[in-house]
Scaffold this motif. Structure first.
Motif, PDB file in Angstrom:
ATOM      1  N   SER A 147      20.865   0.738  89.012  1.00 29.24           N
ATOM      2  CA  SER A 147      20.254   1.908  88.381  1.00 29.24           C
ATOM      3  C   SER A 147      20.866   3.194  88.912  1.00 29.24           C
ATOM      4  N   LEU A 148      21.129   3.235  90.208  1.00 28.66           N
ATOM      5  CA  LEU A 148      21.771   4.405  90.804  1.00 28.66           C
ATOM      6  C   LEU A 148      23.199   4.575  90.300  1.00 28.66           C
ATOM      7  N   LEU A 197      22.833   6.166  87.012  1.00 31.18           N
ATOM      8  CA  LEU A 197      22.439   7.559  87.231  1.00 31.18           C
ATOM      9  C   LEU A 197      23.638   8.407  87.634  1.00 31.18           C
ATOM     10  N   SER A 245      16.239   0.346  80.913  1.00 28.45           N
ATOM     11  CA  SER A 245      15.929   1.353  81.930  1.00 28.45           C
ATOM     12  C   SER A 245      17.190   1.822  82.641  1.00 28.45           C
ATOM     13  N   CYS A 246      18.187   0.951  82.779  1.00 33.57           N
ATOM     14  CA  CYS A 246      19.463   1.385  83.352  1.00 33.57           C
ATOM     15  C   CYS A 246      20.108   2.449  82.471  1.00 33.57           C
ATOM     16  N   CYS A 286      18.381   5.609  82.941  1.00 33.06           N
ATOM     17  CA  CYS A 286      18.869   6.321  84.131  1.00 33.06           C
ATOM     18  C   CYS A 286      20.150   7.085  83.817  1.00 33.06           C
ATOM     19  N   TRP A 287      21.010   6.485  82.976  1.00 38.57           N
ATOM     20  CA  TRP A 287      22.226   7.196  82.576  1.00 38.57           C
ATOM     21  C   TRP A 287      21.865   8.479  81.822  1.00 38.57           C
ATOM     22  N   LEU A 292      19.073  10.172  82.034  1.00 40.23           N
ATOM     23  CA  LEU A 292      18.471  11.085  82.999  1.00 40.23           C
ATOM     24  C   LEU A 292      19.536  11.765  83.839  1.00 40.23           C
ATOM     25  N   PHE A 316      13.151   3.908  79.003  1.00 39.35           N
ATOM     26  CA  PHE A 316      12.384   3.519  80.188  1.00 39.35           C
ATOM     27  C   PHE A 316      11.221   2.594  79.836  1.00 39.35           C
TER      28      PHE A 316
END
Length: 399
Positions: free
Chosen positions: A20-21, A24, A141-142, A145-146, A148, A271
């Protein structure tokens, strides 16, 4: 009988946090590039045509890197490739900022596009592996994160450039990206190479060839689905504001809300998408998403006011949010085909849609108007809807 209880993996495992990071960080780098564009053009004295060609270098770099990274993942797994590309991506905004000439800037943009695009393939492959290990959906959700990260990068970039200049912004953005990569680095899921050794000889290879050919056809069809589903995103990104101003009489502030509403709805739904997909299955989620996307595009195209068009784009954002993540998961789980190659194919074809289709749409709109374009796009979405059964591979559990 063993008394050891089977414990479900944590909802936010270290491996899920790491991938996820990575999403992001990747989105943050792309978002950080957007507010740099005006200064970049002014510093190098680029007109609109020149700037368009420079930005195309970014897209060409991405499309060149994606197939090569797919081959690397097939031979080495996604773990090392994701980490190396993430580390190389950290300073790339600095290269664009300090590039002294048009040629070096074009090379820097090609490089950043290659790194960001290659990392996109690698982190999607790693996310598929995390899904397999955890037995639950995480891809939507991954991608959330992108989104976001993109919003955060653009917002932070605008403030920093306005108050401290482009160099300070590039340094700060690189440091923020570095922190995210360092946190994720030791936690990235270690996966094996995705090419299984041939231990069955020529007879075994011959018996597997039809399966390989069939899987290849499926992955190309999945890529076409991604191409179709990402083309409207590019059409809304590049042309929705102009549509509202020229054809619906919106002012500058209101016209800017078109893509904002689309992006906000997409991020929100991404999400929520993993929970929805786990509850109703990938195929049903994909079908409902397609129908929402078609309804939203049709509403925007038939709108008689800017407010109704904005609402239509928001509905379209809810629909398109989970279609591509589900298709990526399905490609990564296709039997009989190396995961890295499958994901690189669908990523390559999908991003071709978002990079190059808007220019074709602009040419068509000169003759038909944008309302006709937005009413026509749902017709193309009927093809992914028809082949939505292929998304069953996204529900494959570790076995």
């Amino acid at each position: 009988m063993s008394a050891t209880a089977i414990v479900a993996p944590a909802l936010l495992s270290p491996q899920r946090l790491a991938v996820s990071l990575m999403f992001l960080a990747n989105g943050f780098v792309v978002g950080s590039w957007a507010p740099k564009i005006p200064e970049f053009a002014a510093r190098l004295s680029l007109d609109e045509s020149d700037l368009g060609l420079m930005i195309m270098c970014f897209g060409i770099g991405s499309l060149c890197a994606m197939p090569a990274v797919g081959v690397l993942i097939s031979g080495r797994g996604s773990h090392a490739v994701t980490r190396i590309l993430a580390a190389l991506t950290v300073p790339c905004l600095l290269f664009v900022t300090i590039a002294p000439s048009i040629w070096t800037a074009a090379l820097a943009l090609f490089l950043i596009g290659a790194l960001v695009g290659g990392m996109d393939v690698a982190m999607n492959a790693n996310a598929v592996e995390v899904e397999k290990r955890q037995g639950r959906a995480i891809m939507s959700s991954c991608h959330g994160c992108w989104s976001l990260g993109g919003v955060a990068g653009a917002a932070l970039g605008g403030v920093l450039i306005a108050h401290h200049g482009v160099l300070a912004h590039a340094i700060t953005a690189s440091l923020v990206t570095l922190v995210m990569v360092l946190i994720a680095w030791p936690r990235v899921l270690v996966d094996p190479p995705h090419v299984e050794p041939d231990t069955t000889g020529q007879a075994g290879a011959a018996s597997r060839r039809p399966s390989l050919i069939g899987a290849g056809a499926v992955v190309w069809l999945t890529g076409i689905i991604c191409l179709i589903m990402m083309t409207p995103e590019g059409a809304i990104l590049d042309w929705s504001a102009l549509y509202l101003r020229q054809e619906l009489g919106a002012n500058a502030a209101l016209s800017g809300l078109a893509f904002g509403a689309f992006s906000a709805a997409m991020a929100l739904m991404r999400f929520l998408g993993d929970v929805v997909r786990d509850r109703f299955g990938a195929v049903r989620t994909f079908r409902v998403s397609c129908m929402l996307a078609m309804a939203g595009l049709g509403t925007a195209g038939l709108a008689t006011s800017p407010q109704l068009a904005i609402a239509g784009f928001a509905i379209a954002g809810l629909g398109f949010a989970n279609t591509v993540p589900i298709a990526f998961s399905a490609a990564g789980n296709l039997p009989g085909l190396p995961q890295g190659l499958a994901i690189s194919v669908v990523t390559f074809m999908g991003y071709s849609g978002i990079l190059f289709a808007p220019s074709v749409i602009g040419f068509i709109a000169e003759h038909t108007g944008f309302a006709a374009v937005y009413m026509a796009l749902p017709v193309f979405v009927t093809l992914p809807l028809f082949f939505s059964g292929l998304m069953r591979h996204a529900d494959r559990q570790p076995g």
